[in-house]
Design an enzyme around this catalytic site. Structure first.
Site, mmCIF file in Angstrom:
data_model
loop_
_atom_site.group_PDB
_atom_site.id
_atom_site.type_symbol
_atom_site.label_atom_id
_atom_site.label_comp_id
_atom_site.label_asym_id
_atom_site.label_seq_id
_atom_site.Cartn_x
_atom_site.Cartn_y
_atom_site.Cartn_z
ATOM 1 N N CYS A 88 0.834 -1.201 0.000
ATOM 2 C CA CYS A 88 0.000 0.000 0.000
ATOM 3 C C CYS A 88 0.873 1.257 0.000
ATOM 4 O O CYS A 88 0.603 2.229 0.713
ATOM 5 C CB CYS A 88 -0.967 0.003 1.185
ATOM 6 S SG CYS A 88 -0.245 -0.416 2.779
ATOM 7 N N GLY A 89 1.952 1.192 -0.789
ATOM 8 C CA GLY A 89 2.815 2.362 -0.936
ATOM 9 C C GLY A 89 3.511 2.717 0.370
ATOM 10 O O GLY A 89 3.963 1.854 1.121
#
Length: 324
Positions: A88-89
């Protein structure tokens, strides 16, 4: 230069990866929609509670509660919200980095490690707390996947009891505030002692209508207007503000403020949950775009190699016929 077989194998590999990232993006988009609906369902209660508390504060500006008493900070509690999974980055990385900075700040102030209690919401932050050797007040991985109001109420009640018993002197929350699908704001906020004026006037701006993640698309929506703006401007129905308070205002506030504190924990959890899915959707969209770009390059390289092989074979054939 790699052979045609090697290039073809790599194209197949990138294609498989692209299918996975594209599917994960769609799953994250669906979960983000459910998270937005959960926030939207919570807003009427938040608006009504805010209206009542603001009315009381206007009526008696000098009203005080046991939850707004400032004390010398010797013991601290931290509520930190992360996710259970990765991909998720920079969502978890930003939370962990801010958490480390906050802990270092308190250590520099002379507060010992054993006097810092952490409520880790999410597996990633729980693992970091264990590595740092800090005291964790339980583990709550299930909340990161499935937000639950009752569990949040129990956490808030436990913290309130510690505060009233003077076992902690300050409580902070670290989480991502969900502003839109493309914007999540890393937030560090004081939970206790509570400042009612600051909390009631806090930034509550959210776009719960769109899953658009690109800045260009968001700018287009802002320029051409959107139906969701009507919802943002809606206010709760006016109440009759001529309250008869029994037994007295302080007692009522002492009952209402814990509800606000519970709501703060639940809101932070919903914001964090929506921010996680939005961050994952952006990360998977970026990965899919990168795979598309890589596939274009590989297909071009494959066609060039194939054309070179065909040309080489033709030259061999022509050369052989000339020699004959």
């Amino acid at each position: 230069m790699p052979s045609l077989k090697e290039i073809k194998t790599r194209i197949a590999s990138v294609n498989n990866t692209r299918k996975i990232t594209s599917a994960m993006k769609m799953v994250a988009s669906s979960k983000l929609h459910h998270a937005q609906v959960a926030i939207e369902n919570m807003l009427p209660y938040e608006n009504m509670l805010e209206h009542i508390l603001k009315t009381f504060l206007v009526a008696t500006p000098d009203a005080d509660t046991p939850f707004d008493v400032e004390r010398p900070v010797k013991r601290v509690a931290l509520l930190v919200f992360s996710s259970n999974s990765s991909l998720c980055g920079g969502f978890n990385g930003n939370i962990i980095k801010t958490f480390q900075n906050v802990v270092n700040d308190y250590l520099e102030q002379g507060i010992a490690k054993e006097n810092i209690i952490v409520y880790p919401i999410g597996r990633k932050i729980a693992e970091k707390v264990a590595k740092m050797g800090l005291q964790a007040a339980g583990t709550f991985p299930e909340l990161a996947d499935k937000p639950n109001s009752e569990t949040c109420r129990k956490i808030a009640a436990e913290i309130e009891k510690l505060w009233l018993d003077e076992q902690i002197d300050k409580v902070e929350m670290i989480y991502h505030h969900f502003k839109s699908a493309g914007t999540q704001i890393l937030t560090r906020k004081t939970y206790l002692p509570i400042d009612l004026e600051e909390e009631l006037n806090a930034d509550k701006e959210r776009d719960l209508s769109s899953n658009i993640v690109t800045k260009k698309a968001q700018e287009y929506l802002k320029t051409h207007g959107k139906d969701s703006s009507k919802k943002e401007n809606e206010v709760v129905l006016p109440l009759n503000d001529n309250f008869l308070v029994e037994p007295d205002l302080k007692t009522v506030l002492t009952s209402l403020v814990p509800k606000l504190l519970h709501l703060m924990v639940y809101t932070a959890l919903l914001d964090s949950n929506a921010s996680e899915h939005a961050a994952r959707m952006v990360a998977m969209q970026t990965a899919t775009d990168n795979a598309d770009e890589l596939l274009r390059g590989l297909n071009l390289e494959y066609n060039k190699s194939r054309q070179a092989a065909i040309t080489s074979e033709l030259l061999d054939i022509v050369g052989g016929s000339v020699n004959n």
